[in-house]
Design a protein around this motif. Structure first.
Motif, PDB file in Angstrom:
ATOM      1  N   VAL A  53       9.632 -13.558 -70.936  1.00 50.65           N
ATOM      2  CA  VAL A  53       9.067 -14.642 -71.757  1.00 50.65           C
ATOM      3  C   VAL A  53       8.906 -15.907 -70.911  1.00 50.65           C
ATOM      4  O   VAL A  53       7.920 -16.638 -71.031  1.00 50.65           O
ATOM      5  N   PHE A  54       9.879 -16.134 -69.995  1.00 54.70           N
ATOM      6  CA  PHE A  54       9.808 -17.338 -69.151  1.00 54.70           C
ATOM      7  C   PHE A  54       8.620 -17.270 -68.196  1.00 54.70           C
ATOM      8  O   PHE A  54       7.937 -18.257 -67.952  1.00 54.70           O
ATOM      9  N   VAL A  55       8.409 -16.057 -67.644  1.00 59.38           N
ATOM     10  CA  VAL A  55       7.295 -15.892 -66.702  1.00 59.38           C
ATOM     11  C   VAL A  55       5.974 -16.056 -67.448  1.00 59.38           C
ATOM     12  O   VAL A  55       5.059 -16.759 -66.984  1.00 59.38           O
ATOM     13  N   ILE A  56       5.884 -15.431 -68.634  1.00 62.33           N
ATOM     14  CA  ILE A  56       4.632 -15.520 -69.410  1.00 62.33           C
ATOM     15  C   ILE A  56       4.387 -16.978 -69.815  1.00 62.33           C
ATOM     16  O   ILE A  56       3.265 -17.491 -69.702  1.00 62.33           O
ATOM     17  N   GLY A  57       5.462 -17.658 -70.240  1.00 68.13           N
ATOM     18  CA  GLY A  57       5.331 -19.074 -70.619  1.00 68.13           C
ATOM     19  C   GLY A  57       4.863 -19.911 -69.434  1.00 68.13           C
ATOM     20  O   GLY A  57       3.984 -20.772 -69.572  1.00 68.13           O
ATOM     21  N   ALA A  58       5.438 -19.642 -68.242  1.00 68.59           N
ATOM     22  CA  ALA A  58       5.052 -20.403 -67.045  1.00 68.59           C
ATOM     23  C   ALA A  58       3.586 -20.138 -66.706  1.00 68.59           C
ATOM     24  O   ALA A  58       2.845 -21.060 -66.331  1.00 68.59           O
ATOM     25  N   ALA A  59       3.171 -18.859 -66.875  1.00 69.52           N
ATOM     26  CA  ALA A  59       1.772 -18.522 -66.574  1.00 69.52           C
ATOM     27  C   ALA A  59       0.838 -19.278 -67.516  1.00 69.52           C
ATOM     28  O   ALA A  59      -0.200 -19.808 -67.085  1.00 69.52           O
ATOM     29  N   ILE A  60       1.213 -19.350 -68.810  1.00 69.52           N
ATOM     30  CA  ILE A  60       0.364 -20.071 -69.778  1.00 69.52           C
ATOM     31  C   ILE A  60       0.312 -21.561 -69.414  1.00 69.52           C
ATOM     32  O   ILE A  60      -0.748 -22.196 -69.444  1.00 69.52           O
ATOM     33  N   MET A  61       1.484 -22.112 -69.012  1.00 67.68           N
ATOM     34  CA  MET A  61       1.534 -23.536 -68.654  1.00 67.68           C
ATOM     35  C   MET A  61       0.618 -23.826 -67.454  1.00 67.68           C
ATOM     36  O   MET A  61      -0.179 -24.767 -67.477  1.00 67.68           O
ATOM     37  N   VAL A  62       0.742 -22.988 -66.412  1.00 68.99           N
ATOM     38  CA  VAL A  62      -0.085 -23.189 -65.213  1.00 68.99           C
ATOM     39  C   VAL A  62      -1.568 -23.022 -65.558  1.00 68.99           C
ATOM     40  O   VAL A  62      -2.426 -23.754 -65.060  1.00 68.99           O
ATOM     41  N   TRP A  63      -1.856 -22.065 -66.475  1.00 72.72           N
ATOM     42  CA  TRP A  63      -3.249 -21.855 -66.895  1.00 72.72           C
ATOM     43  C   TRP A  63      -3.785 -23.135 -67.552  1.00 72.72           C
ATOM     44  O   TRP A  63      -4.900 -23.569 -67.260  1.00 72.72           O
ATOM     45  N   ILE A  64      -2.983 -23.738 -68.441  1.00 70.82           N
ATOM     46  CA  ILE A  64      -3.427 -24.979 -69.119  1.00 70.82           C
ATOM     47  C   ILE A  64      -3.647 -26.089 -68.090  1.00 70.82           C
ATOM     48  O   ILE A  64      -4.570 -26.889 -68.209  1.00 70.82           O
ATOM     49  N   TRP A  65      -2.796 -26.128 -67.060  1.00 72.60           N
ATOM     50  CA  TRP A  65      -2.957 -27.169 -66.024  1.00 72.60           C
ATOM     51  C   TRP A  65      -4.258 -27.000 -65.251  1.00 72.60           C
ATOM     52  O   TRP A  65      -4.948 -27.960 -64.964  1.00 72.60           O
ATOM     53  N   LEU A  66      -4.572 -25.743 -64.874  1.00 76.33           N
ATOM     54  CA  LEU A  66      -5.621 -25.526 -63.878  1.00 76.33           C
ATOM     55  C   LEU A  66      -6.984 -25.151 -64.440  1.00 76.33           C
ATOM     56  O   LEU A  66      -8.005 -25.600 -63.921  1.00 76.33           O
ATOM     57  N   VAL A  67      -7.019 -24.305 -65.474  1.00 70.84           N
ATOM     58  CA  VAL A  67      -8.304 -23.701 -65.860  1.00 70.84           C
ATOM     59  C   VAL A  67      -9.189 -24.613 -66.723  1.00 70.84           C
ATOM     60  O   VAL A  67     -10.368 -24.774 -66.390  1.00 70.84           O
ATOM     61  N   PRO A  68      -8.694 -25.239 -67.807  1.00 78.18           N
ATOM     62  CA  PRO A  68      -9.609 -26.093 -68.598  1.00 78.18           C
ATOM     63  C   PRO A  68     -10.321 -27.168 -67.764  1.00 78.18           C
ATOM     64  O   PRO A  68     -11.528 -27.372 -67.956  1.00 78.18           O
ATOM     65  N   PRO A  69      -9.627 -27.845 -66.789  1.00 79.55           N
ATOM     66  CA  PRO A  69     -10.378 -28.831 -65.985  1.00 79.55           C
ATOM     67  C   PRO A  69     -11.521 -28.214 -65.187  1.00 79.55           C
ATOM     68  O   PRO A  69     -12.500 -28.898 -64.869  1.00 79.55           O
ATOM     69  N   LEU A  70     -11.397 -26.906 -64.860  1.00 81.35           N
ATOM     70  CA  LEU A  70     -12.474 -26.262 -64.104  1.00 81.35           C
ATOM     71  C   LEU A  70     -13.668 -25.951 -65.003  1.00 81.35           C
ATOM     72  O   LEU A  70     -14.815 -26.037 -64.589  1.00 81.35           O
ATOM     73  N   LEU A  71     -13.382 -25.572 -66.263  1.00 78.23           N
ATOM     74  CA  LEU A  71     -14.456 -25.120 -67.150  1.00 78.23           C
ATOM     75  C   LEU A  71     -15.110 -26.262 -67.910  1.00 78.23           C
ATOM     76  O   LEU A  71     -16.317 -26.273 -68.093  1.00 78.23           O
ATOM     77  N   LEU A  72     -14.298 -27.224 -68.383  1.00 79.27           N
ATOM     78  CA  LEU A  72     -14.854 -28.310 -69.189  1.00 79.27           C
ATOM     79  C   LEU A  72     -15.128 -29.497 -68.288  1.00 79.27           C
ATOM     80  O   LEU A  72     -14.203 -30.145 -67.808  1.00 79.27           O
ATOM     81  N   ARG A  73     -16.414 -29.748 -68.065  1.00 81.21           N
ATOM     82  CA  ARG A  73     -16.753 -30.861 -67.191  1.00 81.21           C
ATOM     83  C   ARG A  73     -16.689 -32.168 -67.983  1.00 81.21           C
ATOM     84  O   ARG A  73     -16.967 -32.184 -69.185  1.00 81.21           O
ATOM     85  N   GLY A  74     -16.291 -33.236 -67.321  1.00 83.08           N
ATOM     86  CA  GLY A  74     -16.282 -34.532 -67.982  1.00 83.08           C
ATOM     87  C   GLY A  74     -15.154 -34.710 -68.973  1.00 83.08           C
ATOM     88  O   GLY A  74     -15.220 -35.556 -69.857  1.00 83.08           O
TER      89      GLY A  74
END
Ligand SMILES: [Zn+2]
Length: 235
Positions: A85-106
């Motif tokens: 659960v900790f690893v999955i939670g960390a993966a979700i956290m890192v995903w929120i940090w990195l991926v939305p800024p790449l996809l949503l411009r501005g």
């Protein structure tokens, strides 16, 4: 062998113009060699930059595979200890940090930072649910520290966002913010552990920060010192 009449650079026999200053080559004794291939490529070829969408897909796939592998491993080996659960939670956290800024411009910086802070809070809450006395620990200790740290990060993001400030001012503000965070962190830890406030290590950190900030402010205020610092540190 010809030389450029303008800048003196040695010219290749196939050059119609100087490669540095573009002065045309006119040497009646040695006409331009139009048959041999030029010694360097005439067309510039560049590797196109990687698309942000592909990068987002790649990052998502990496994080998802790490989460799924750990989940399966956990289920197969020791299902009673749900460490994955900790690893999955960390993966979700890192995903929120990195991926939305790449996809949503501005996407505005404060919104991005708020999202990141909420992700950290949720992850720590997830951890606290597995720790003895977890929810109390989360509300009494972790949440105040996350909120204070988050507020400081938000403040730094807004203040340093436009890049109009000098490097000296930026460093001064960051050092001040680090001092403030350590001060509040010890305050919350003391309040949680001993129900009273006895500042020790944070005072040392705050003193060091102040000792760094005062000379920085002086350097910023005195033009001759500011110029010297700019020259020495290539700012
Ligand atoms: Zn030239």
């Amino acid at each position: 062998m010809s030389y450029c009449v303008n800048c003196g650079v040695e010219l290749d026999g196939t050059a119609h113009a100087c490669p540095l200053c573009q002065t045309p080559v006119m040497n009646p004794r040695q006409p331009v060699d139009t048959f041999s291939p030029p010694p360097f490529p005439t067309r510039r070829k560049e590797v196109p930059p990687v698309s942000k969408r592909i990068l987002a897909v790649l990052l998502s796939a990496m994080l998802a595979s790490a989460a799924v592998c750990c989940g399966v491993l956990n289920l197969v080996l020791k299902p009673e200890l749900h460490w994955s659960v900790f690893v999955i939670g960390a993966a979700i956290m890192v995903w929120i940090w990195l991926v939305p800024p790449l996809l949503l411009r501005g996407i505005p910086l404060p919104v991005r930072l708020l999202l990141d802070i909420v992700a950290v809070g949720l992850y720590v809450y997830l951890i606290s649910r597995d720790v003895r006395g977890g929810t109390g620990w989360f509300l009494g200790l972790a949440l105040p520290i996350i909120l204070t740290g988050g507020a400081v990060v938000l403040f730094l993001g807004l203040v340093l966002q436009n890049g109009k400030r000098s490097i000296l001012s930026g460093i001064t503000i960051v050092i001040g913010a680090a001092g403030a965070v350590s001060f509040f962190a010890e305050l919350f830890v003391d309040r949680w552990l001993y129900q009273c406030w006895t500042p020790e290590w944070s005072l040392i950190v705050v003193t060091i920060c102040a000792a760094l900030i005062v000379p920085l402010i002086i350097v910023r205020r005195v033009p001759s010192l500011r110029e010297e610092a700019r020259r020495r540190f290539h700012m």
